[in-house]
Design a protein around this motif. Structure first.
Motif, short mmCIF file in Angstrom:
data_model
loop_
_atom_site.label_atom_id
_atom_site.label_comp_id
_atom_site.label_asym_id
_atom_site.label_seq_id
_atom_site.Cartn_x
_atom_site.Cartn_y
_atom_site.Cartn_z
N ARG A 23 4.69 8.11 12.15
CA ARG A 23 5.23 9.35 12.69
C ARG A 23 6.04 8.99 13.94
NH1 ARG A 23 2.75 13.40 10.09
NH2 ARG A 23 0.63 13.11 9.36
N ASP A 24 6.88 9.91 14.40
CA ASP A 24 7.72 9.65 15.57
C ASP A 24 6.87 9.33 16.81
OD1 ASP A 24 10.01 10.00 14.09
OD2 ASP A 24 10.23 12.12 14.66
N ALA A 25 5.77 10.04 16.99
CA ALA A 25 4.91 9.80 18.15
C ALA A 25 4.26 8.41 18.07
CB ALA A 25 3.84 10.88 18.25
N GLU A 26 3.89 8.00 16.87
CA GLU A 26 3.29 6.67 16.69
C GLU A 26 4.33 5.58 16.97
OE1 GLU A 26 0.06 7.90 13.23
OE2 GLU A 26 2.09 7.27 12.66
N TRP A 27 5.53 5.78 16.46
CA TRP A 27 6.60 4.81 16.71
C TRP A 27 6.93 4.74 18.20
CZ3 TRP A 27 8.45 0.53 15.37
CH2 TRP A 27 9.71 0.11 15.80
N ALA A 28 6.86 5.88 18.90
CA ALA A 28 7.15 5.90 20.33
C ALA A 28 6.19 5.01 21.12
CB ALA A 28 7.10 7.34 20.86
N LEU A 29 4.97 4.84 20.63
CA LEU A 29 4.01 3.95 21.29
C LEU A 29 4.32 2.48 21.00
CD1 LEU A 29 0.66 5.82 20.55
CD2 LEU A 29 1.85 5.66 22.74
N ILE A 30 4.84 2.21 19.81
CA ILE A 30 5.07 0.83 19.37
C ILE A 30 6.45 0.33 19.79
CG2 ILE A 30 5.29 -0.64 17.33
CD1 ILE A 30 3.21 1.17 16.01
N ALA A 31 7.46 1.19 19.77
CA ALA A 31 8.85 0.78 20.00
C ALA A 31 9.06 -0.03 21.28
CB ALA A 31 9.76 2.00 19.97
N PRO A 32 8.43 0.33 22.39
CA PRO A 32 8.66 -0.46 23.61
C PRO A 32 8.13 -1.90 23.50
CG PRO A 32 7.71 1.67 24.16
CD PRO A 32 7.66 1.55 22.67
N ARG A 33 7.27 -2.16 22.53
CA ARG A 33 6.70 -3.51 22.37
C ARG A 33 7.52 -4.36 21.39
NH1 ARG A 33 4.27 0.63 24.57
NH2 ARG A 33 2.62 0.03 25.97
N MET A 34 8.58 -3.79 20.84
CA MET A 34 9.44 -4.52 19.91
C MET A 34 10.41 -5.40 20.68
SD MET A 34 8.78 -3.79 16.71
CE MET A 34 7.06 -4.00 17.17
N PRO A 35 10.88 -6.48 20.04
CA PRO A 35 11.82 -7.37 20.74
C PRO A 35 13.14 -6.66 21.04
CG PRO A 35 11.51 -8.06 18.45
CD PRO A 35 10.56 -6.95 18.70
N GLU A 36 13.71 -7.00 22.19
CA GLU A 36 15.01 -6.45 22.59
C GLU A 36 16.11 -7.03 21.72
OE1 GLU A 36 15.58 -4.22 25.08
OE2 GLU A 36 13.41 -4.04 25.38
N ARG A 37 17.21 -6.31 21.64
CA ARG A 37 18.39 -6.85 20.96
C ARG A 37 18.92 -8.02 21.76
NH1 ARG A 37 20.63 -3.79 16.93
NH2 ARG A 37 19.87 -1.67 16.76
N LYS A 38 19.33 -9.06 21.08
CA LYS A 38 19.88 -10.23 21.76
C LYS A 38 21.31 -9.94 22.21
CE LYS A 38 16.99 -13.49 19.35
NZ LYS A 38 16.92 -14.61 18.43
N ARG A 39 21.67 -10.45 23.36
CA ARG A 39 23.01 -10.22 23.88
C ARG A 39 24.04 -11.10 23.18
NH1 ARG A 39 22.37 -10.91 30.12
NH2 ARG A 39 24.20 -12.10 29.59
N LEU A 40 23.62 -12.27 22.77
CA LEU A 40 24.52 -13.21 22.12
C LEU A 40 24.19 -13.31 20.64
CD1 LEU A 40 24.43 -16.02 24.81
CD2 LEU A 40 26.15 -14.24 24.54
N GLY A 41 25.16 -13.80 19.87
CA GLY A 41 24.92 -13.99 18.45
C GLY A 41 25.22 -12.74 17.64
N ARG A 42 24.87 -12.81 16.39
CA ARG A 42 25.13 -11.71 15.48
C ARG A 42 24.24 -10.52 15.83
NH1 ARG A 42 24.27 -13.42 9.54
NH2 ARG A 42 22.16 -13.47 10.32
N PRO A 43 24.79 -9.31 15.89
CA PRO A 43 23.97 -8.15 16.21
C PRO A 43 22.95 -7.85 15.11
CG PRO A 43 26.28 -7.51 15.93
CD PRO A 43 26.19 -8.97 15.72
N ARG A 44 21.79 -7.39 15.52
CA ARG A 44 20.73 -7.05 14.56
C ARG A 44 21.13 -5.79 13.79
NH1 ARG A 44 15.87 -4.99 17.47
NH2 ARG A 44 15.64 -7.10 18.21
N ARG A 45 21.03 -5.86 12.49
CA ARG A 45 21.30 -4.70 11.64
C ARG A 45 20.01 -4.13 11.07
NH1 ARG A 45 25.55 -7.73 8.21
NH2 ARG A 45 23.72 -7.73 6.92
N THR A 46 18.93 -4.86 11.19
CA THR A 46 17.65 -4.45 10.61
C THR A 46 16.97 -3.42 11.51
OG1 THR A 46 17.41 -6.66 9.69
CG2 THR A 46 15.44 -5.29 9.75
N ASP A 47 16.50 -2.34 10.92
CA ASP A 47 15.76 -1.31 11.64
C ASP A 47 14.31 -1.78 11.78
OD1 ASP A 47 14.64 1.00 12.67
OD2 ASP A 47 14.99 2.21 10.88
N LEU A 48 13.89 -2.03 13.02
CA LEU A 48 12.54 -2.56 13.24
C LEU A 48 11.45 -1.55 12.87
CD1 LEU A 48 12.92 -4.64 16.52
CD2 LEU A 48 13.06 -5.37 14.13
N ARG A 49 11.75 -0.28 12.93
CA ARG A 49 10.76 0.72 12.48
C ARG A 49 10.49 0.55 11.00
NH1 ARG A 49 10.59 7.19 13.77
NH2 ARG A 49 8.83 7.67 12.41
#
Length: 136
Positions: A23-49
């Motif tokens: 659920r959105d509320a559950e993802w809101a608890l987990i999302a801050p613990r996900m890896p940040e997007r990298k500044r260099l290299g190919r941009p991430r296209r995969t949705d971590l959720r």
């Protein structure tokens, strides 16, 4: 925990595509613990959720990686994230934070105040001991 009408309604997940979806509320608890997007290299296209939901689907159903439904990211992508997060200690960190949040939500302290250790031990016969020989 005994199921009551209140708890049944609270934990009902029929409005989701899969019971393992977040659920959105559950993802809101987990999302801050996900890896940040990298500044260099190919941009991430995969949705971590969707990656997290795919991992929860596998854990919930017990299916093989290759049997992951097609609307999730490719199983090799999901598998790669899963093992990377293990190496990084991300699962342990998420579990630790979620336990703390759950305890605080229940009105308890963030960490347990008492620990119980069972010190009972069982004596066994060590290998190679001299056992009495029986006449035979």
């Amino acid at each position: 925990m005994a199921w009551t009408e209140i708890t049944r309604a609270q934990y009902r997940r029929e409005d989701l595509e899969y019971a393992s979806d977040l659920r959105d509320a559950e993802w809101a608890l987990i999302a801050p613990r996900m890896p940040e997007r990298k500044r260099l290299g190919r941009p991430r296209r995969t949705d971590l959720r969707r990656v997290m939901e795919a991992i929860l689907y596998i854990v919930t159903t017990g299916c093989q990686w290759q049997q992951l439904p097609r609307h999730f990211p490719a199983f090799t992508t999901v598998q790669g994230y899963f093992y990377r997060w293990i190496r990084e200690g991300r699962w342990e960190a998420m579990n630790h934070i979620l336990v703390i949040l759950s305890r605080e939500q229940d009105g308890r302290g963030a960490t347990p105040s008492v620990g119980i250790i069972d010190s009972q031990s069982v004596k066994t016969v060590s290998a190679g001991c001299n056992l009495p020989k029986t006449a035979g």
